[in-house]
Structure formats: structure tokens, C-alpha cells
Scaffold this active site. Structure first.
Site, short mmCIF file in Angstrom:
data_model
loop_
_atom_site.label_atom_id
_atom_site.label_comp_id
_atom_site.label_asym_id
_atom_site.label_seq_id
_atom_site.Cartn_x
_atom_site.Cartn_y
_atom_site.Cartn_z
N ILE A 37 79.62 13.21 56.01
CA ILE A 37 79.05 13.62 57.33
C ILE A 37 78.59 12.32 58.04
O ILE A 37 77.84 12.71 59.21
CB ILE A 37 78.22 14.87 57.33
N GLN B 106 77.61 7.81 57.80
CA GLN B 106 78.00 6.68 57.11
C GLN B 106 76.97 5.82 57.17
O GLN B 106 76.25 5.38 58.55
CB GLN B 106 79.19 5.80 57.60
N SER C 244 74.70 1.09 53.53
CA SER C 244 75.27 0.84 52.31
C SER C 244 75.85 1.99 51.43
O SER C 244 75.98 1.83 50.34
CB SER C 244 74.11 0.22 51.28
N GLY C 245 76.32 2.68 52.20
CA GLY C 245 76.91 4.00 51.47
C GLY C 245 77.16 5.20 52.56
O GLY C 245 76.83 5.19 53.90
N ASP D 148 57.96 8.48 61.96
CA ASP D 148 59.25 8.71 62.62
C ASP D 148 59.28 10.05 62.93
O ASP D 148 60.52 10.71 62.95
CB ASP D 148 60.20 8.15 61.92
#
Length: 954
Positions: free
Chosen positions: A680, A682, A685-686, A793
Site C-alpha cells: 500500500i 513505498q 528503504s522499503g 507532526d
């Protein structure tokens, strides 16, 4: 002679005028009689002129009668004259029968004859040339036949005159006077001729000139005589005669064989006055060194000229030497610098209102930002701060920004007892805040009283805000990218400073509201969790120095004096905790020392954070850079850490991170535990996947990361520890983590409803629904703040909803990209529309930055988007920094209680801004509705999103 001196015969006057260039004429004093010599010829004049040129002329007077080796000395004519010793004071020379004798080769003193008083033969006038030298006396000399001498030494100073001194006439044989002693002696022709005659008759060998010279050199006649009273001006006698006498050396000049008559005339002619000597410049007078050599003869008129060239040469040589030292034009050329590097320095010209030295990139940003020149002139410093902040946030990788979010986000529990240990004070994570969870996460040292060393922004104030979350990493598909790319401001937590005692911590964090008593009771971390956090924080701190974006100093949950609650994982992490704590302490101490010496960058300080005292024996813990609360270690561990202040080599970080992850991760392969992986999102790093747990079929979110590609491995540990310790109904829960084949798998609770962004975008919310969302968010923030964590955040993208309407906070780094709904704002990397002014302007901040973000999110729920969203990112930062509280478009349509809620949440001054605890008690909370009322909004948003995707697919 009537006041004028007739020294030369008519035949010789012309020849002598050019030889003697310094003749002077003096008026005879009324009382003075003159001594003259009448017979004189041209030959004697020539001899006399030459002898005057000799520098040793002064030595001939005494040598004349004694040097019988010279033929000229043998021929003398003596005329006995009887001169009583008590002769009248005034006697003309013409009245006396003076013998004339050629005593020396030349007795010259090319001086005019000056009248002098005649005085008894036993009394003489000291010549000016010798007046400054000590004088010697000799026993009385027989009156009539005595040779007149004066024991005086030549001196270059002729400016002073002395009264006549009693000078006894002594025999040359008995008293071998030096050559210099005869200088300036009054000329007594009678005495000299008598002495010469006596010498001739006796035929006794006279001492040679060499002996005389030796005598003068070995026996110093310079005895100081009592200074006599000044003599009458007329009674000054020149030493010309004696100099002329000394200048003749028989053995060296062939002219010493001239007739006696001629020499005698020459001698008498040179018994001139002493006044001429006074008029001679010092440079023209022969010195002793000059008298020692007769080879270099110079005329009286060209004496100076012979010296000038040498002096000029010396001067020019010395001047050249000095010029070479001081600044000769012949300097060696210095080459231009090689490979120069120009460091840009941005300045502001107050006269023109323009910035100077701006990089081209900054100039382009300013020109494209829409910031007017007027605004730039009014707030030049803010513009610089905003540009710097924007550049930092946009240049950092999104992944780094995500993972650094909770870095050092803990505040100290000010209520906790001071640390008693001697080890460096380290604030503990998870410490309850004296001000309650709503109080900023600023660590006590970060408080104004305790400046943070090496803290980012420390140059401005002691506890500069940690960098804003660095880049919005691959945040959830949502707008997580909007997270300021700049590392989240480091929690106020300061690097652990051994010097700061817990008691000294400020009673309140800057910008922290006073919490109601007991409202934010510190929540102790479980020992295993704290230990894990310590490890992770240590790792994170090592690498997050420059780019970690601290979520704010995480308040450190106070470690209770009572024993920590045992946890099943305690045994697993106990060993690691101790090792990590020690390592962190070492790093903290090293960083503190470096910071004090100005070596650490502000970013480095972001990572460091003092831990609050955990218990009476609280072990100073290193600030958890990651913000994860740390378990206080035994006191023994703390001292050990303090003993080793140096950081481990940075090269070992990767190994340490892997070892730490192995301790906190579960064994096994997640692919065997979960099934049905659906991608779902990207990340850098993964990828982010959804999956179902085998057996329970529970839907979970899984983030898979390749550690080799992860730039901030220590931040990963921090996020895991934070989520483990942040189990709360309003926080997306951490389920498990696995380390398999070099890949880290993090399993989290999955919120199917998506983010609040979809809800506010496709729906209009009521004040009751807005109040409910604010309440749930405030509860999650209160819990984080109580743990010393600053989210930094808070925005609609990071508020996830379930299909039932439950609300949870996310984006602890790993959930950044779970929601594909965030893909719309992923491109807006680092645009901090929800960020507080103190973060944008790089000032110190605390937990209340989350409260500001909550207020902006409330406006977002009202208007469908945050303020300034349509502005360029740079201008948005500018407006946030300059405008302060944003303007609400239709504020009058809001209820007074809602406006009041926003008023306290959006205070520009963090000190006046309400805390999470305060807002939870606000009257606006009375308008909250059941969360189930949000379910329809969630479903509507999902449907609208699906339709949008379908249209894009077509």
C-alpha cells in the site's frame, strides 16, 4: 700691529692664504701684548702648511728637542735670554731675545696669529682643545731655561674654556709627557731653544719618538684637575703650535732637513692664539686615532670631504639593511592563492534593503516565493531563518525525517526528586512532567536556565529547538511528506550534562503550561522497555547528531523509586539495557565536553538529552536521542558510563544497531506468521504492506525495511522503543518486530478508515465532530507528552480512523506511508503548514508545538485545508513566522467557545499557549459527539477516494 696679526711676510702671504683656509682674526684685548715672529720665508711656509696637514702634528713639539736622530734637530741656534720667573705680566715678545731654532720638520698650525696675554713662564693657559681632558702637573721648571709644557690631553670638545692652570715646567727626560699632553701648550720659543741647546751640548741620547709615543699610550696623563674659573675670552690660546710641532716626524718627511732659520721662523709664526682652535669644527680636529698614523695626511680644508664618502657608504649600507627588514621595494613576490574556496556569507544591507551574498538558489527561492521586498525589509532576520529552515528540510531524505520524529522527544519530570548520583545527570525518558503531559517536552537542561550545549540553535538560546523532523520521509501515503524536511526540532532535551543536578532543573519547561496537579502523573516506563529505549536512543543519538529531527525533548517518565515493574522482556533486554546505557552515557559525556568546547554542532546537541532523576539512586541516563524513555540503570552502570566519556567509534554504529535490534526484535520469519501481503505504500528503504495474521486473521500493517539502505538505523530503534512504550487507545499500537535476512519488519495496528485528510477533504464536519477529533487527539498527545515524547507532526495526515470512527495518532516513523491517501501531499516535502512559529524560526520549543499543530488541524477541519496551503512552501513558512495566528476565513460563523478554543491553541507565545491538559478541560470539549458519528464520514471518504482512483484509472 694694532689689533691685527701679521704672521706672514709679504712674500709668503699669498701662498699661505690658500693652505690655511680657516684663518681667523681677533681683536687684541686692550691688556694683551703680542708675540710675533718676524723672520719667515716661503720655504718655511710651505713646510709649515704641509706639517699642518699631518694628523700627528701635535706630537712634534715634544719630539723636536728630544729626537736627536734627525739632522734638523742638530742644527739649532740658541740665543740665551734671561727671563726672570717673576717677569712682568705684560712683556712683548720683541723685548725678549728669543732663540730661533728649527726644532721639527714642520711645526705648523695653519691658524692666524691671535694675541694672548703674556703670563709668567710657569703659568700657562689651557687650550680649548685640551680643556675637557684631565691634566697633569709637573714640578716647577727652572725659570729662564725651562721648556714650557702643559700636561693636557686632546679632546674633541673645543666649546669650553678654562682659566689658566698652574703647570709646572718639567724636564722631558724626567717626565716623558705624551704627545697629547703638549696639545694646546703656549708657545715659548725661548724655553724651547734653551732646552734644545742644552740637549745638544749634553749630547745625551734623547728618547725616541717611539718611546714617547709608548709613554703616552701606556701612561694616561688624563688626571682630572679641579675645574678653574672661566678665563677671559681673550686669553685663549690655540693648540695650533703644539699640533704643528707634533705633526713633524723627522724620520718620515724629507723636508725635515731645511735650514734652521727657516724652521725657526716657522716655529715662531705658529705660536698663534688658541682662538682658532675654538673655531675649528670637531670634524676637522685630529683625534688620537688619527694622530697615531701619519701616512694618511689630509689638509685642513678637505678633512670633512675625506670622511663623507665613507660615512655615506656606511649609511647607505645600513639603510639598505633596514629597508630590507622594514619594507624594501624589492620584496619577494607572493603567489596568488591556489584552489581558493569562497564561503558564501549572507548579509543584509539596511540602506538598500537587499540581501548580500545570497546563493543563487536562495535568490531564486525568494523571487519565486512571492515575498515582497517590503516584507523582506521589515523582517530580514526572519527571512534568513526561514530560508535556512526550508533548505534544511528540503535537502534531507524523507526517510530520515520520518525516523527522526521522536528523537530526543522527552522532557524531565520536574516533580521527580533530584538525582543523587554523582554520574552525569541524564534525563530519563518517560519521566512525568511537573507540568503534565501538556507541558512541552523540553528537557530541564533545555530550559532557559540550563543552556544546552551543542543543541541545534543553541547559538540563539540555551536549548535551541531540535531540528524539525528532517524530511518527510516516505510518510504514509498521506501527506506525511508535509512534515518539515528539516529534522524535527530536537526536543529541548539537552545533552546530558554531568554538571547539572536534577534539582537545578527548571521548575517549568519554557512554554509549558502548568498542569493541574496530578493531571499528568509521570508514567514510569517498564524496565525492559526503558532499557531497549536506552539502546536505541544511544544508537540514534550517534547518528542523528546532524540530521535527527527530535520530536522535542521527550519528557522522561520519572523512574519511580519503587522497584520497576518486571516485564517478561526485562530479562531479554536487561543486559542490552546496561550496555546501551553505558554507551549512551559515554556519548553524552563526550558530546557535552565537545559542546562546551564548541566542537559539537547544534545538531549533535539535538541528540543529547539529560534524563530526569529516576529515583533516589537515580542513575543518570543519557538523554534518549530517540526520545524513547530510558530505564534508569543501576547506579553502578551510571558511574561506569561517566568513567568512559568517549564515544564509541562511529564505525561500530551499524554493528551496535544490529545487535540492539536482535535484542528487541522477536525471533522468527514474519512471512511465516503473516499472509496476504498487499503493498500500500513505498518508502525510501522499503515498502508498506497490509497482511493478515495467521490464525486470528487480524489485519495488520507491516513495514519492511532493508537495513543496508536505511541511513538512520539508530532512528529505527528509537521508533520501535517509542511505540512499544506508547501503548494507548489513541495511538496506533505497535505489535511486533522481526529481523530477518538483513531486513527489519515492523508490524503495527492497521486503521482501515484511512486518514483524517480524506474525511476533511470530502466532508464538512460539524463543531461536535471537530470537538470529538480534537479530544481524541489531545488524549493521545497527553499520553505522549507524559512519556516525554513530542510528536511534532500533528496534522490530518497522521490522524487515522477506523471504520467505526475510532481515532488514533500515527506516524512514529514506520507508519509514514501506510495510508495511500497521503500520496496527494507526498510531493509537498517539508512544507510545514502545521508547524508552530517557534519551529519555523528555529527557536526553542517544547511540547506545545503539538498544541499549535492541533489548532491548525482544527482550522483544516473547518476549511478543508490548512492555512497558506495554496502558497509556495517558502512563503508559507514566511507567513507562519510573520503573521503568527492565522486568519480564519469565516470566523464569525464559529461559536464563541470554538473561537476561544482556537485562541488558546494558536497563541504565538508558547508560554501563553494552552497545554493538552488545559484544552481537555476547555468548554469546547462539551460539544463532543459520539465517535460513531464519524463512521459515516469515514465511509463517505473511502467511497469518494475509490471513485477518484477509478477516474484516474480510466
Amino acid at each position: 700691529m694694532d689689533g691685527q696679526l701679521s704672521l706672514l711676510s709679504p712674500t709668503s702671504s699669498s701662498s699661505t692664504s690658500h693652505s690655511r683656509k680657516r684663518l681667523t682674526k681677533k681683536q687684541r684685548p686692550p691688556s694683551a701684548n703680542h708675540r710675533t715672529s718676524s723672520s719667515f720665508n716661503v720655504e718655511s711656509l710651505r713646510i709649515d702648511a704641509q706639517s699642518l696637514d699631518s694628523k700627528r702634528s701635535a706630537s712634534s713639539l715634544r719630539q723636536g728637542p728630544n729626537c736627536n736622530q734627525s739632522p734638523s734637530l742638530a742644527r739649532t741656534v740658541s740665543v740665551p735670554v734671561s727671563v726672570p720667573s717673576n717677569a712682568p705680566a705684560h712683556t712683548k715678545a720683541s723685548d725678549l731675545s728669543l732663540p730661533r731654532s728649527h726644532t721639527t720638520r714642520s711645526q705648523s698650525a695653519n691658524r692666524p696669529y691671535n694675541p694672548t696675554q703674556t703670563i709668567p713662564t710657569n703659568r700657562f693657559i689651557l687650550s680649548p682643545a685640551s680643556s675637557s681632558q684631565p691634566q697633569t702637573q709637573s714640578p716647577p721648571y727652572p725659570s729662564a731655561v725651562a721648556s714650557t709644557t702643559v700636561t693636557s690631553s686632546r679632546n674633541k670638545d673645543t666649546s669650553k674654556q678654562y682659566d689658566p692652570l698652574d703647570s709646572c715646567i718639567g724636564s722631558f727626560d724626567q717626565n716623558k709627557l705624551s704627545t697629547d699632553e703638549l696639545i694646546g701648550a703656549p708657545f715659548d720659543g725661548n724655553a724651547i731653544l734653551s732646552r734644545i741647546e742644552a740637549t745638544k751640548l749634553s749630547a745625551a741620547p734623547a728618547p725616541t719618538s717611539t718611546t714617547t709615543i709608548a709613554h703616552s699610550n701606556n701612561i694616561s696623563p688624563r688626571r682630572v684637575a679641579p675645574p678653574p674659573p672661566p678665563p677671559p675670552p681673550a686669553l685663549s690660546r690655540s693648540n695650533t703650535d703644539s699640533k704643528a710641532a707634533r705633526s713633524s716626524k723627522p724620520s718620515k718627511s724629507p723636508k725635515s732637513t731645511i735650514s734652521n732659520k727657516t724652521m725657526g721662523a716657522s716655529s715662531f709664526r705658529h705660536s698663534a692664539s688658541f682662538s682658532s682652535a675654538e673655531q675649528l669644527p670637531p670634524s676637522e680636529k685630529p683625534s688620537k686615532s688619527e694622530s697615531s698614523s701619519s701616512s694618511n695626511k689630509r689638509h685642513s680644508g678637505d678633512g670633512k670631504e675625506s670622511r663623507v664618502p665613507g660615512m655615506l657608504r656606511k649609511k647607505s649600507g645600513f639603510s639598505g639593511f633596514m629597508n630590507s627588514l622594514v619594507g624594501s621595494p624589492k620584496k619577494p613576490l607572493i603567489s596568488a592563492p591556489e584552489n581558493p574556496v569562497h564561503v558564501t556569507h549572507v548579509g543584509y544591507d539596511s540602506n538598500t534593503g537587499q540581501f548580500t551574498g545570497l546563493p543563487k538558489e536562495w535568490q531564486r527561492l525568494i523571487s519565486e516565493s512571492g515575498i515582497t521586498e517590503k516584507d523582506r525589509r521589515e523582517h530580514p532576520q526572519i527571512l534568513v531563518d526561514v530560508l535556512t529552515f526550508y533548505k534544511e528540510t528540503t535537502e534531507k531524505p524523507q526517510e530520515d525525517q520520518q525516523l527522526e520524529k521522536f528523537h530526543d522527544a522527552r522532557a524531565t519530570d520536574f516533580r521527580s526528586p533530584p538525582v543523587t548520583g554523582t554520574a552525569p545527570l541524564v534525563l530519563q525518558t518517560g519521566v512525568g512532567y511537573a507540568h503534565g503531559p501538556m507541558s512541552p517536552m523540553i528537557s530541564p537542561p533545555a530550559s532557559p536556565r540550563f543552556p544546552q550545549v551543542g543543541h541545534e540553535g543553541s547559538f540563539e538560546n540555551p536549548r535551541a529547538p531540535p531540528p524539525v523532523p528532517k524530511g518527510p520521509g516516505p510518510l504514509p501515503a498521506k501527506d506525511i511528506n508535509l512534515i518539515p524536511s528539516r529534522p524535527a526540532p530536537k526536543p529541548p532535551a539537552i545533552s546530558t550534562r554531568p554538571l547539572v543536578p536534577p534539582a537545578s532543573l527548571p521548575a517549568k519547561d519554557s512554554g509549558i503550561g502548568m498542569p493541574p496537579p496530578g493531571d499528568e502523573a509521570p508514567m514510569p516506563y517498564l524496565p525492559p522497555k526503558d532499557n531497549v529505549q536506552h539502546m536505541y536512543q544511544e544508537e540514534h543519538r550517534n547518528r542523528s547528531r546532524s540530521n535527527s529531527r527530535t520530536n522535542g525533548a521527550a519528557p522522561f517518565s520519572p523512574v519511580q523509586a519503587s522497584p520497576l515493574h518486571p516485564i517478561a522482556t526485562a530479562n531479554q533486554t536487561a543486559a542490552y539495557q546496561q550496555q546501551l546505557l553505558q554507551h549512551q552515557q559515554e556519548q553524552a559525556m563526550a558530546q557535552a565536553q565537545a559542546a562546551m568546547s564548541g566542537q559539537l554542532s547544534r545538531a549533535a546537541s539535538k541528540r543529547q538529552q539529560p534524563t530526569p532523576p529516576t529515583s533516589q539512586h537515580q542513575h543518570p541516563r543519557q538523554p534518549d536521542i530517540n526520545g524513547a524513555p530510558r530505564m534508569p540503570q543501576t547506579q553502578g552502570a551510571a558511574p561506569q558510563a561517566s568513567a568512559r566519556p568517549r564515544h564509541r567509534p562511529r564505525q561500530s554504529n551499524a554493528i551496535d544497531v544490529v545487535a540492539s535490534l536482535k535484542r528487541i526484535c522477536s525471533d522468527g520469519d514474519p512471512r511465516e506468521i503473516y499472509r496476504g501481503f498487499t503493498k500500500i505504500g513505498q518508502g525510501a528503504s522499503g515498502g508498506v504492506y497490509t497482511g493478515h495474521e495467521r490464525g486470528s486473521n487480524r489485519l495488520v500493517a507491516i513495514k519492511q525495511m532493508n537495513l543496508e539502505q536505511q541511513p538512520k538505523k539508530d532512528l529505527i530503534i528509537n521508533e520501535i522503543l517509542v511505540m512499544k512504550e506508547s501503548s494507548h487507545p489513541n495511538i496506533v499500537n505497535f505489535i511486533d518486530s522481526y529481523l530477518c535476512a538483513g531486513e527489519l519488519w515492523v508490524v503495527m495496528e492497521y486503521m482501515e478508515g484511512g486518514s483524517l485528510t480524506d474525511v476533511v477533504t470530502f466532508n464538512i464536519m460539524t463543531e461536535g465532530q471537530i470537538a470529538s477529533v480534537c479530544r481524541e487527539t489531545l488524549r493521545g498527545l497527553q499520553h505522549l507528552h507524559s512519556k516525554g515524547v513530542i510528536h511534532r507532526d500533528i496534522k490530518s495526515d497522521n490522524i487515522l480512523l477506523s471504520m467505526e470512527g475510532n481515532i488514533k495518532l500515527t506516524d512514529f516513523g514506520f507508519c509514514a506511508t501506510i495510508n495511500e491517501a497521503q500520496s496527494k501531499r507526498t510531493t509537498m516535502v517539508g512544507t510545514p503548514y502545521w508547524m508552530a512559529p517557534e519551529v519555523v524560526t528555529r527557536k526553542e520549543y517544547g511540547r506545545k508545538v503539538d498544541i499549535w499543530s492541533l489548532g491548525i488541524m482544527a482550522i483544516e477541519m473547518i476549511e478543508g485545508e490548512p492555512p497558506y496551503l495554496t502558497e509556495s512552501p517558502l512563503r508559507a513558512l514566511w507567513l507562519i513566522a510573520t503573521n503568527g495566528t492565522p486568519h480564519i476565513k469565516d470566523e464569525q460563523s464559529l461559536s464563541p467557545v470554538f473561537r476561544d478554543f482556537l485562541y488558546f491553541a494558536l497563541k504565538v507565545d508558547p508560554e501563553k499557549r494552552a497545554s493538552a491538559h488545559d484544552l481537555l478541560r476547555h468548554d469546547f470539549m462539551n460539544k463532543c459527539v459520539d465517535l460513531s458519528t464519524l463512521a459515516p464520514l469515514v465511509r463517505a471518504a473511502r467511497e469518494a477516494r475509490a471513485q477518484e482512483k477509478a477516474r484516474k484509472g480510466q
